[in-house]
Design a protein around this motif. Sequence first.
Motif, mmCIF file in Angstrom:
data_model
loop_
_atom_site.group_PDB
_atom_site.id
_atom_site.type_symbol
_atom_site.label_atom_id
_atom_site.label_comp_id
_atom_site.label_asym_id
_atom_site.label_seq_id
_atom_site.Cartn_x
_atom_site.Cartn_y
_atom_site.Cartn_z
ATOM 1 N N LEU A 164 0.808 -1.223 0.000
ATOM 2 C CA LEU A 164 0.000 0.000 0.000
ATOM 3 C C LEU A 164 0.838 1.268 0.000
ATOM 4 C CD1 LEU A 164 -2.884 -1.019 2.434
ATOM 5 C CD2 LEU A 164 -2.761 -1.208 -0.054
ATOM 6 N N ASN A 165 2.126 1.160 0.311
ATOM 7 C CA ASN A 165 3.001 2.333 0.277
ATOM 8 C C ASN A 165 3.226 2.830 -1.146
ATOM 9 O OD1 ASN A 165 3.422 2.364 3.087
ATOM 10 N ND2 ASN A 165 5.020 0.815 2.917
ATOM 11 N N TYR B 204 0.861 3.293 -3.286
ATOM 12 C CA TYR B 204 -0.358 3.921 -3.798
ATOM 13 C C TYR B 204 -0.682 5.205 -3.015
ATOM 14 C CZ TYR B 204 -0.827 -0.683 -5.919
ATOM 15 O OH TYR B 204 -0.595 -1.836 -6.624
ATOM 16 N N VAL C 32 -5.904 4.548 -0.924
ATOM 17 C CA VAL C 32 -5.635 3.497 0.068
ATOM 18 C C VAL C 32 -6.677 3.519 1.183
ATOM 19 C CG1 VAL C 32 -4.033 2.764 1.882
ATOM 20 C CG2 VAL C 32 -3.171 3.321 -0.391
ATOM 21 N N LEU D 3 -9.722 1.473 0.547
ATOM 22 C CA LEU D 3 -9.362 0.053 0.557
ATOM 23 C C LEU D 3 -9.298 -0.482 1.983
ATOM 24 C CD1 LEU D 3 -8.372 -2.556 -0.764
ATOM 25 C CD2 LEU D 3 -6.051 -1.640 -0.644
ATOM 26 N N ARG D 4 -8.707 0.289 2.875
ATOM 27 C CA ARG D 4 -8.617 -0.150 4.274
ATOM 28 C C ARG D 4 -10.014 -0.340 4.874
ATOM 29 N NH1 ARG D 4 -3.420 0.151 6.036
ATOM 30 N NH2 ARG D 4 -2.003 1.646 5.035
ATOM 31 N N LEU E 94 -7.218 1.724 -6.845
ATOM 32 C CA LEU E 94 -5.908 2.147 -6.347
ATOM 33 C C LEU E 94 -5.123 2.874 -7.433
ATOM 34 C CD1 LEU E 94 -4.782 -0.973 -4.283
ATOM 35 C CD2 LEU E 94 -5.363 1.276 -3.373
#
Length: 200
Positions: free
Chosen positions: A83-84, A86, A91, A94-95, A129
């Motif tokens: 995820l770093n 994007y 993000v 998405l979480r 993303l």
Amino acid sequence: MLEKLVKEAGKYEAKLEQYTPATAESFKAALEGARAVPADEEAIQESVDSAYRILQNAIFALREIPDKSKLEELIKKAEELDLNSYTAQTVSPLRAALAIAKGTVEDPNATKDDVEAAEKRLQESIDGLEKTKARTDNKTDGANKPSKSNKPGVGGKPTTNKQVKTGDTTNIAMWAEFMVLALGGGCITFIIVRKRRLRK
């Protein structure tokens, strides 16, 4: 009518393990209540009708335990993402979707609709993303680089803009003047000698 419904409910009772715990428990309670009514000699029609409605609603409310394997695979896919790489804006959804998906998998009473909704939301957040853009100090390539003025000339060879030095020009002029004087002096000498021979 109630007795007929109780008999029909027997086929659902035989496979209660296929239904979510919450809906299965409600069905069992409604079925037990309906079975107790006909045995009560003092039961009035209102109680019979009430038991019928409760059992019928319990049958309609039964929900089969959905297949969560696809959702579990999607969760695994999301957890393996870096995820770093994007943007924070993409993000964050998405979480949130991942948390809902995990909760749905762990919920024993989650319905098929719940699972499908969680799958859709998680998949859309993965598809949404966006990669972060790499930042460089030099915004334009070739900035602060010396420019070359040599361009291909005839035959593909580079041409150079070399200027003739002032000293070289002066030397050429002096040699030209010397040659003119030398030639002039030679001509005069030749004429004098020629005249002397003629006088003799």
